[in-house]
Enzyme design. Sequence first.
Site, PDB file in Angstrom:
ATOM      1  N   THR A 163       0.843  -1.197   0.000  1.00  0.00           N
ATOM      2  CA  THR A 163       0.000   0.000   0.000  1.00  0.00           C
ATOM      3  C   THR A 163       0.877   1.246   0.000  1.00  0.00           C
ATOM      4  O   THR A 163       1.942   1.265   0.624  1.00  0.00           O
ATOM      5  CB  THR A 163      -0.903   0.001   1.243  1.00  0.00           C
ATOM      6  OG1 THR A 163      -1.803  -1.115   1.163  1.00  0.00           O
ATOM      7  CG2 THR A 163      -1.707   1.290   1.359  1.00  0.00           C
ATOM      8  N   GLU A 185      -0.447  -5.080   6.135  1.00  0.00           N
ATOM      9  CA  GLU A 185       0.860  -5.174   5.492  1.00  0.00           C
ATOM     10  C   GLU A 185       1.760  -6.168   6.219  1.00  0.00           C
ATOM     11  O   GLU A 185       2.459  -6.968   5.591  1.00  0.00           O
ATOM     12  CB  GLU A 185       1.530  -3.795   5.454  1.00  0.00           C
ATOM     13  CG  GLU A 185       0.913  -2.847   4.449  1.00  0.00           C
ATOM     14  CD  GLU A 185       1.484  -1.445   4.525  1.00  0.00           C
ATOM     15  OE1 GLU A 185       1.456  -0.743   3.500  1.00  0.00           O
ATOM     16  OE2 GLU A 185       1.968  -1.049   5.603  1.00  0.00           O
TER      17      GLU A 185
END
Length: 236
Positions: free
Chosen positions: A28, A106
């Site tokens: 991201t 993540e």
Amino acid sequence: MTAERWKGEAAERALSYVKDGMKLGLGTGSTAAQFVTMLAARVKEEGLKVLCVPTSEATRALAEQHGLTLTTLDEIPFLDLTVDGADEIDDELRLIKGAGGALLREKIVATASDRMIVIADHTKQVDTLGAAPLPIEVVPFGLRATEKMIEMLAEDSGCAGELKLRRAGDGQPFRTDGGNYIFDGAFSKIDDPEGLSDALHLVPGVVEHGLFLWVADLAVIGGPAGVQVLEADYGE
């Protein structure tokens, strides 16, 4: 040359590590977004077959827009490779991540992968972590108590600094994709990332933090002198 160009060069080099049939984690942020776009172009041009797990709803939307095939860690719990950006990288490939608010997903995706490649421009390289704010994801319940515990334990770990609750554009607390809040810690310098990481995990209200320690295997860094590739040395 701009930072965006350097990020693009790093993303392009990272793409060379992607092989047909791989299961990929998609990071991201602005640098990771360039990688997603380049990956999609290669899929269309070469017929590359990959299955992708996005680390945020924003990345999911971008990947879907470009026609990438998506899956989840429930369907495929182990991945071959994750490619993601970073807010800071030190010379041991320890990272600060989470400026985009996706640190929990993540970290889950990165640790489910055989390898993680971090891509960035050279301005993200630092001698000591901490100049960038450290994101700390917390549950909304008991927020004030959690804040005070973080402050106390961070100071015990040698990290004194302001904790600031992240706000959305409307002034309300920023919510992660998991519905949690984020404190950004302005510690300036983190001399003992491992010690701080251990301390933060003692706080019940802390879901996760943005110190990614011993997770990245390779750093691909774009800069004025070209692309530099750094490999982690974690021994046996």
